[in-house]
Design a protein around this motif. Structure first.
Motif, PDB file in Angstrom:
ATOM      1  N   LEU A  10       0.850  -1.191   0.000  1.00  0.00           N
ATOM      2  CA  LEU A  10       0.000   0.000   0.000  1.00  0.00           C
ATOM      3  C   LEU A  10       0.880   1.234   0.000  1.00  0.00           C
ATOM      4  O   LEU A  10       1.822   1.333   0.801  1.00  0.00           O
ATOM      5  CB  LEU A  10      -0.905   0.002   1.244  1.00  0.00           C
ATOM      6  N   LEU A  11       0.597   2.153  -0.913  1.00  0.00           N
ATOM      7  CA  LEU A  11       1.339   3.407  -0.976  1.00  0.00           C
ATOM      8  C   LEU A  11       0.421   4.535  -0.525  1.00  0.00           C
ATOM      9  O   LEU A  11      -0.512   4.908  -1.227  1.00  0.00           O
ATOM     10  CB  LEU A  11       1.832   3.655  -2.407  1.00  0.00           C
ATOM     11  N   VAL A  33       2.187  -7.113   2.961  1.00  0.00           N
ATOM     12  CA  VAL A  33       3.573  -7.175   3.421  1.00  0.00           C
ATOM     13  C   VAL A  33       4.153  -5.823   3.820  1.00  0.00           C
ATOM     14  O   VAL A  33       5.213  -5.777   4.456  1.00  0.00           O
ATOM     15  CB  VAL A  33       4.484  -7.823   2.359  1.00  0.00           C
ATOM     16  N   GLY A  34       3.505  -4.707   3.461  1.00  0.00           N
ATOM     17  CA  GLY A  34       4.068  -3.424   3.843  1.00  0.00           C
ATOM     18  C   GLY A  34       3.292  -2.247   3.302  1.00  0.00           C
ATOM     19  O   GLY A  34       2.627  -2.330   2.265  1.00  0.00           O
ATOM     20  N   ALA A  35       3.377  -1.119   4.027  1.00  0.00           N
ATOM     21  CA  ALA A  35       2.794   0.149   3.599  1.00  0.00           C
ATOM     22  C   ALA A  35       3.895   1.195   3.589  1.00  0.00           C
ATOM     23  O   ALA A  35       4.787   1.177   4.442  1.00  0.00           O
ATOM     24  CB  ALA A  35       1.670   0.569   4.533  1.00  0.00           C
ATOM     25  N   ALA A  36       3.833   2.103   2.610  1.00  0.00           N
ATOM     26  CA  ALA A  36       4.859   3.135   2.479  1.00  0.00           C
ATOM     27  C   ALA A  36       4.233   4.518   2.582  1.00  0.00           C
ATOM     28  O   ALA A  36       3.307   4.836   1.837  1.00  0.00           O
ATOM     29  CB  ALA A  36       5.599   2.984   1.154  1.00  0.00           C
ATOM     30  N   ASP A  37       4.737   5.307   3.522  1.00  0.00           N
ATOM     31  CA  ASP A  37       4.315   6.699   3.688  1.00  0.00           C
ATOM     32  C   ASP A  37       5.299   7.358   4.647  1.00  0.00           C
ATOM     33  O   ASP A  37       5.341   7.000   5.828  1.00  0.00           O
ATOM     34  CB  ASP A  37       2.889   6.777   4.244  1.00  0.00           C
ATOM     35  N   PRO A  38       6.109   8.313   4.159  1.00  0.00           N
ATOM     36  CA  PRO A  38       7.109   8.934   5.036  1.00  0.00           C
ATOM     37  C   PRO A  38       6.501   9.686   6.208  1.00  0.00           C
ATOM     38  O   PRO A  38       7.187   9.923   7.209  1.00  0.00           O
ATOM     39  CB  PRO A  38       7.865   9.880   4.099  1.00  0.00           C
ATOM     40  N   LEU A  39       5.223  10.050   6.101  1.00  0.00           N
ATOM     41  CA  LEU A  39       4.552  10.771   7.179  1.00  0.00           C
ATOM     42  C   LEU A  39       3.506   9.912   7.872  1.00  0.00           C
ATOM     43  O   LEU A  39       2.709  10.418   8.675  1.00  0.00           O
ATOM     44  CB  LEU A  39       3.890  12.044   6.627  1.00  0.00           C
ATOM     45  N   GLY A  48       2.029  -6.392  12.618  1.00  0.00           N
ATOM     46  CA  GLY A  48       3.008  -7.163  11.864  1.00  0.00           C
ATOM     47  C   GLY A  48       3.314  -6.612  10.484  1.00  0.00           C
ATOM     48  O   GLY A  48       4.201  -7.114   9.801  1.00  0.00           O
ATOM     49  N   VAL A  49       2.606  -5.572  10.051  1.00  0.00           N
ATOM     50  CA  VAL A  49       2.838  -4.971   8.736  1.00  0.00           C
ATOM     51  C   VAL A  49       3.739  -3.751   8.923  1.00  0.00           C
ATOM     52  O   VAL A  49       3.362  -2.800   9.624  1.00  0.00           O
ATOM     53  CB  VAL A  49       1.516  -4.561   8.058  1.00  0.00           C
ATOM     54  N   PRO A  50       4.918  -3.731   8.325  1.00  0.00           N
ATOM     55  CA  PRO A  50       5.847  -2.619   8.546  1.00  0.00           C
ATOM     56  C   PRO A  50       5.447  -1.356   7.788  1.00  0.00           C
ATOM     57  O   PRO A  50       4.854  -1.422   6.711  1.00  0.00           O
ATOM     58  CB  PRO A  50       7.175  -3.168   8.019  1.00  0.00           C
ATOM     59  N   LEU A  51       5.773  -0.204   8.382  1.00  0.00           N
ATOM     60  CA  LEU A  51       5.608   1.082   7.720  1.00  0.00           C
ATOM     61  C   LEU A  51       6.949   1.490   7.138  1.00  0.00           C
ATOM     62  O   LEU A  51       7.955   1.589   7.867  1.00  0.00           O
ATOM     63  CB  LEU A  51       5.116   2.140   8.708  1.00  0.00           C
ATOM     64  N   LEU A  52       6.976   1.729   5.828  1.00  0.00           N
ATOM     65  CA  LEU A  52       8.221   1.998   5.110  1.00  0.00           C
ATOM     66  C   LEU A  52       8.267   3.448   4.657  1.00  0.00           C
ATOM     67  O   LEU A  52       7.231   4.101   4.523  1.00  0.00           O
ATOM     68  CB  LEU A  52       8.335   1.051   3.915  1.00  0.00           C
ATOM     69  N   PRO A  53       9.478   3.960   4.364  1.00  0.00           N
ATOM     70  CA  PRO A  53       9.602   5.384   4.025  1.00  0.00           C
ATOM     71  C   PRO A  53       9.330   5.735   2.574  1.00  0.00           C
ATOM     72  O   PRO A  53       9.150   6.913   2.249  1.00  0.00           O
ATOM     73  CB  PRO A  53      11.058   5.688   4.385  1.00  0.00           C
ATOM     74  N   SER A  54       9.314   4.739   1.658  1.00  0.00           N
ATOM     75  CA  SER A  54       9.244   5.085   0.238  1.00  0.00           C
ATOM     76  C   SER A  54       8.711   3.931  -0.589  1.00  0.00           C
ATOM     77  O   SER A  54       8.671   2.773  -0.147  1.00  0.00           O
ATOM     78  CB  SER A  54      10.636   5.469  -0.280  1.00  0.00           C
ATOM     79  N   LEU A  55       8.332   4.253  -1.836  1.00  0.00           N
ATOM     80  CA  LEU A  55       7.907   3.225  -2.783  1.00  0.00           C
ATOM     81  C   LEU A  55       9.053   2.282  -3.098  1.00  0.00           C
ATOM     82  O   LEU A  55       8.856   1.067  -3.226  1.00  0.00           O
ATOM     83  CB  LEU A  55       7.388   3.881  -4.070  1.00  0.00           C
ATOM     84  N   ASP A  56      10.264   2.797  -3.223  1.00  0.00           N
ATOM     85  CA  ASP A  56      11.415   1.930  -3.502  1.00  0.00           C
ATOM     86  C   ASP A  56      11.577   0.873  -2.419  1.00  0.00           C
ATOM     87  O   ASP A  56      11.864  -0.293  -2.707  1.00  0.00           O
ATOM     88  CB  ASP A  56      12.690   2.763  -3.622  1.00  0.00           C
ATOM     89  N   ALA A  57      11.406   1.281  -1.164  1.00  0.00           N
ATOM     90  CA  ALA A  57      11.520   0.325  -0.065  1.00  0.00           C
ATOM     91  C   ALA A  57      10.410  -0.720  -0.142  1.00  0.00           C
ATOM     92  O   ALA A  57      10.626  -1.902   0.166  1.00  0.00           O
ATOM     93  CB  ALA A  57      11.463   1.058   1.279  1.00  0.00           C
TER      94      ALA A  57
END
Length: 340
Positions: A10-11, A33-39, A48-57
């Motif tokens: 999820l972005l 498996v993961g969501a990306a949002d720097p804010l 259990g779902v990690p928050l990531l800083p970027s789409l690349d991650a």
């Protein structure tokens, strides 16, 4: 349903992204498996779902499917990156800010041969799905008019586009969808009272190729929230409340006395039917449909081309409001976006 599980990402964890996160976290056949949002707030991710800083991650997690729920002006860049990576993608409405951006997305996913969809979630509202079925069965006979009302207060997270692209997109799309006919003409007036440089409200009228007259009332300036679709036909009216997913038929009554039969013309009150519908959350149904499309199963999703057509219609509304003209839509190139 197969035993295969799709690795999904999820972005964006804004207001809509949080809703997607909730559904993705419990959707059968999906491994979120993961969501990306720097804010973003980690608390908005399921356990259990990690928050990531970027789409690349996010792409480093080898996702096969992604939901894009970031600001509209960022859709093109993110979508092109996902198409290049071969990731099946659902992009929230509006597909893009401009026609050219939307066309770039359509072309990129078609060239990559990757499944993609636009998040036109009202198509999965149980009341609208049932209404469309009843119209297809001829329950109203000839259809005369469709009226929609989508009103409410200014959202806490104000979108980067005006109310036409953010909300009227739904009504323009669903109107064509329920009767399977495209717009012929559109005319609109817009205004702004919130201090933003984009419109807060719009009143629009139009005609479909099939001859049906339509009107749309959309705004962010009403204290109570309203989402209604009313279809008027020769046998009565079908009225859908999209907030409660309720559908009712208001049938025409008939004159019964001799003097009435000789003079009466028009409609009178008749039987009212309220339908008992099986109600699933529209967003859940939309994500189920997209999951099935990714798996290659029979599924009805709103294509990127349909999202692009919605941009054409919103641009026509804005162009009409800016020029105070009626815009011919059928067979025309999209009008340039205009601000009111």
């Amino acid at each position: 349903m197969t035993n295969e599980s799709i690795r999904a990402g999820l972005l964006g964890l804004g207001a809509m992204g949080v809703r997607h996160a909730r559904v993705l976290g419990g959707l059968e056949g999906i491994e979120f498996v993961g969501a990306a949002d720097p804010l973003g707030n980690p608390a908005d991710c399921p356990r259990g779902v990690p928050l990531l800083p970027s789409l690349d991650a996010l792409l480093e997690l080898d996702i096969q499917m992604c939901v894009v729920a970031i600001p509209t002006e960022e859709h093109e860049k993110a979508g092109l990156r996902l198409a290049d990576a071969g990731v099946a993608t659902l992009i929230e409405k509006p597909l893009a800010v401009t026609w050219d951006e939307g066309l770039n997305l359509v072309n990129a996913f078609e060239a990559a041969g990757v499944v993609a969809a636009t998040g036109l979630v009202e198509r999965f509202n149980p009341a609208l799905m049932n209404l469309k079925h009843r119209l297809g069965e001829g329950e109203l006979g000839e259809i005369y008019q469709i009226a929609t009302s989508r009103q409410g207060p200014l959202p806490d997270n104000v979108p980067s586009v005006g109310v036409v692209k953010d909300l009227a997109t739904h009504d323009l799309d669903l109107t064509q969808w329920v009767v399977e006919s495209e717009y012929q003409t559109l005319s609109a007036h817009t205004g702004s009272r919130s201090g933003r440089d984009r419109e807060d409200f719009v009143a629009a009228v139009g005609r479909l190729d099939c001859g049906v007259i339509v009107n749309h009332l959309v705004n962010w300036m009403t204290p109570q929230k309203e989402r209604r679709v009313v279809v008027n036909g020769e046998r009565g009216v079908l009225a859908a409340d999209l907030l409660t997913a309720d559908l009712a038929l208001y049938a025409h009554g008939y004159a019964t006395m001799w003097d009435e039969l000789a003079t009466f013309r028009g409609a009178r009150e008749g039987e009212i039917k309220r339908y008992a519908l099986e109600k699933h959350e529209p967003l859940w149904m939309e994500l189920c449909a997209f999951r099935d499309a990714v798996l290659g199963l029979p599924s009805e999703i709103a294509s990127l081309s349909e999202g692009l057509n919605a941009i054409k219609l919103t641009d026509a509304l804005l162009h009409s409001a800016n020029t105070r003209t009626t815009v011919e839509v059928s067979g025309q190139e999209p009008a340039g976006e205009c601000r009111q």
